[in-house]
Design an enzyme around this catalytic site. Sequence first.
Site, mmCIF file in Angstrom:
data_model
loop_
_atom_site.group_PDB
_atom_site.id
_atom_site.type_symbol
_atom_site.label_atom_id
_atom_site.label_comp_id
_atom_site.label_asym_id
_atom_site.label_seq_id
_atom_site.Cartn_x
_atom_site.Cartn_y
_atom_site.Cartn_z
ATOM 1 N N GLY A 1 109.457 11.327 -11.252
ATOM 2 C CA GLY A 1 109.223 12.767 -11.347
ATOM 3 C C GLY A 1 108.290 13.121 -12.494
ATOM 4 N N ASP B 1 114.295 5.285 -9.770
ATOM 5 C CA ASP B 1 114.345 6.448 -8.901
ATOM 6 C C ASP B 1 115.310 6.073 -7.774
ATOM 7 O OD1 ASP B 1 112.195 8.950 -9.227
ATOM 8 O OD2 ASP B 1 113.331 8.959 -7.369
ATOM 9 N N THR C 1 118.301 23.654 -17.263
ATOM 10 C CA THR C 1 117.324 24.671 -16.871
ATOM 11 C C THR C 1 117.632 26.064 -17.405
ATOM 12 O OG1 THR C 1 116.415 25.815 -14.916
ATOM 13 C CG2 THR C 1 118.648 24.992 -14.726
ATOM 14 N N TYR D 1 120.707 26.657 -7.208
ATOM 15 C CA TYR D 1 120.102 25.727 -8.167
ATOM 16 C C TYR D 1 120.716 25.915 -9.557
ATOM 17 C CZ TYR D 1 116.606 23.802 -11.366
ATOM 18 O OH TYR D 1 115.981 23.132 -12.375
ATOM 19 N N LYS E 1 123.191 23.272 -11.580
ATOM 20 C CA LYS E 1 122.726 22.703 -12.852
ATOM 21 C C LYS E 1 123.726 22.998 -13.976
ATOM 22 C CE LYS E 1 119.358 20.811 -13.803
ATOM 23 N NZ LYS E 1 119.128 19.339 -13.881
ATOM 24 N N TRP F 1 110.048 26.261 -16.527
ATOM 25 C CA TRP F 1 108.660 26.333 -16.037
ATOM 26 C C TRP F 1 107.898 25.018 -16.288
ATOM 27 C CZ3 TRP F 1 106.023 31.766 -16.806
ATOM 28 C CH2 TRP F 1 106.939 32.789 -16.462
#
Length: 285
Positions: free
Chosen positions: A11, A33, A103, A127, A131, A152
């Site tokens: 990622g 991964d 996040t 989401y 999280k 972001w």
Amino acid sequence: MKNILVTGGNGQLGNEMRLLAELNKEYTYFFTDVAELDICDEQAVMNFVTAHQIDIIVNCAAYTAVDKAEDNQELCDKLNHVAPGYLAKAIQTRGGYFVQVSTDYVFDGTAHVPYTEEQPTCPDSVYGTTKLAGEQEAMKYCVNTMIIRTAWLYSTFGNNFVKTMLRLGREKDSLGVIFDQIGTPTYARDLAVAIFAAIHKGIIPGIYHFSNEGVCSWYDFTQMIHHLADIKTCKLRPLHTEEYPTKAKRPHYSVLDKTKIKDIYGIEIPYWVDSLKECIDKLLA
């Protein structure tokens, strides 16, 4: 020599961690991964951590498709909530340390001053909810857990807002971009640098916030992307959120207060425009 496992190695953040690993050769790294390690398989995680005598796990793996998450709740929950618990349990058996990346979506975005780590969470999307559950799972099962909330995220790797705006800027004559959602772009490389700073100093458990310095809207962000890439043929229009409906609710204001991570780890965080320029220069090179 410490053994470090970095999950989500393909990622944005995982790839930046790979690049920095080349400059931090005092550790042994295992980048995985899903092909190398399915973090949703509890036994596989335990076996991997034990076999490779892992001392630190940096979990860069996540389900990040915010709108798709509203329809794929089960998979999103597995990756963002359940899997961090498996990683935390496994590293706890080794007395090791766990870095869980989280996040700004753990907040609903109704504030108007930057969010500190102590402020109550109130996610408003699948989401964000998963999280937050992942944060709680990580701290429940590993006493040496460092949560880093970011926002972001973009880089030279993978799909992200910067690359999309560069592409659309070249393809379109005009483009509408939301101006009433405020936050701070984060260059994944800067986040990786902060994680390495914590590893070098010694991870101090707790919740931390990290993004680049400064504040902007998605509209301002796009204006700067086009300016730095010298895109002059695309006219940008500011949009209200309601003019661009999405499945998942976005926080209107999700600026993170970074005082804690700066004070504890003594890091200097670059201004968002400077980091964006560095990224775009790499992309255009």
